[in-house]
Design a protein around this motif. Structure first.
Motif, mmCIF file in Angstrom:
data_model
loop_
_atom_site.group_PDB
_atom_site.id
_atom_site.type_symbol
_atom_site.label_atom_id
_atom_site.label_comp_id
_atom_site.label_asym_id
_atom_site.label_seq_id
_atom_site.Cartn_x
_atom_site.Cartn_y
_atom_site.Cartn_z
ATOM 1 N N LEU A 171 16.378 1.118 -2.666
ATOM 2 C CA LEU A 171 16.279 -0.240 -2.148
ATOM 3 C C LEU A 171 15.374 -1.091 -3.034
ATOM 4 C CD1 LEU A 171 15.970 0.429 1.678
ATOM 5 C CD2 LEU A 171 18.006 -0.158 0.371
ATOM 6 N N GLY A 172 15.692 -2.366 -3.117
ATOM 7 C CA GLY A 172 14.939 -3.299 -3.941
ATOM 8 C C GLY A 172 15.460 -3.280 -5.361
ATOM 9 N N THR A 173 15.652 -4.441 -5.932
ATOM 10 C CA THR A 173 16.133 -4.523 -7.308
ATOM 11 C C THR A 173 15.213 -3.761 -8.244
ATOM 12 O OG1 THR A 173 17.125 -6.684 -6.859
ATOM 13 C CG2 THR A 173 16.726 -6.123 -9.165
ATOM 14 N N ASN A 174 13.907 -3.966 -8.093
ATOM 15 C CA ASN A 174 12.920 -3.320 -8.952
ATOM 16 C C ASN A 174 12.317 -2.060 -8.349
ATOM 17 O OD1 ASN A 174 13.080 -5.452 -10.899
ATOM 18 N ND2 ASN A 174 11.879 -6.698 -9.494
ATOM 19 N N GLY A 175 12.382 -1.936 -7.046
ATOM 20 C CA GLY A 175 11.782 -0.801 -6.356
ATOM 21 C C GLY A 175 11.260 -1.226 -4.999
ATOM 22 N N HIS A 176 10.169 -0.610 -4.579
ATOM 23 C CA HIS A 176 9.625 -0.920 -3.255
ATOM 24 C C HIS A 176 8.104 -0.915 -3.254
ATOM 25 C CE1 HIS A 176 9.687 3.529 -3.197
ATOM 26 N NE2 HIS A 176 8.641 3.419 -2.413
ATOM 27 N N VAL A 177 7.566 -1.551 -2.246
ATOM 28 C CA VAL A 177 6.132 -1.565 -1.992
ATOM 29 C C VAL A 177 5.928 -0.864 -0.653
ATOM 30 C CG1 VAL A 177 4.133 -3.029 -1.546
ATOM 31 C CG2 VAL A 177 5.844 -3.742 -3.231
ATOM 32 N N ALA A 178 5.018 0.112 -0.625
ATOM 33 C CA ALA A 178 4.729 0.830 0.611
ATOM 34 C C ALA A 178 3.396 0.353 1.170
ATOM 35 C CB ALA A 178 4.672 2.329 0.348
ATOM 36 N N MET A 179 3.419 -0.065 2.419
ATOM 37 C CA MET A 179 2.230 -0.530 3.118
ATOM 38 C C MET A 179 2.009 0.363 4.341
ATOM 39 S SD MET A 179 1.329 -3.187 1.303
ATOM 40 C CE MET A 179 0.151 -4.048 2.342
ATOM 41 N N ALA A 180 0.749 0.642 4.651
ATOM 42 C CA ALA A 180 0.435 1.501 5.803
ATOM 43 C C ALA A 180 -0.406 0.731 6.810
ATOM 44 C CB ALA A 180 -0.320 2.744 5.348
ATOM 45 N N THR A 181 -0.260 1.132 8.055
ATOM 46 C CA THR A 181 -1.027 0.553 9.143
ATOM 47 C C THR A 181 -1.288 1.639 10.189
ATOM 48 O OG1 THR A 181 -1.130 -1.271 10.741
ATOM 49 C CG2 THR A 181 1.031 -0.266 10.368
#
Length: 115
Positions: free
Chosen positions: A56-66
């Motif tokens: 997913l994502g043209t360039n990739g992904h960002v992972a965020m945690a909560t």
């Protein structure tokens, strides 16, 4: 009450397992990180996930945690954001573990995960 989010890692799409390994080794050398192999990706420390095939994502992904993922999902829904529930992963006891948001942001998909 608003949730607190923290950046977990940056996922970078690469075209092949060989390119993922090459990039993970380069990033590890650059930032003094330990490379490690994963099933779907190669890692440079905990900061970079080099995908063995585009995801997913043209360039990739960002992972965020909560800490409170369920509350975060509700908060983001209230702000008008949607989720790709087909990407949702759950813990053994049925709690939501992580899920991708709909769409792209600056060429990146975003997934949020439980701390």
């Amino acid at each position: 009450m608003e949730n607190t989010f923290e950046l977990v890692h940056l996922g970078i799409n690469t075209p092949s397992p060989e390119e993922a390994e090459k990039l993970a080794k380069l990033l590890s050398l650059l930032f003094n990180l330990t490379p490690r192999h994963g099933q779907k990706s190669e890692f440079a420390g905990n900061y970079f996930e080099c995908m063995k095939a585009p995801f997913l994502g043209t360039n990739g992904h960002v992972a965020m945690a909560t800490a409170d993922l369920d509350a975060a999902v509700e908060e983001l829904k209230g702000k008008g954001f949607g989720f790709r529930m087909d990407t949702a992963a759950y813990t053994e006891d049925g709690k939501l573990k992580n899920v991708y948001l709909d769409g792209e942001y600056g060429g990146f998909a975003i997934h949020i995960m439980r701390k």
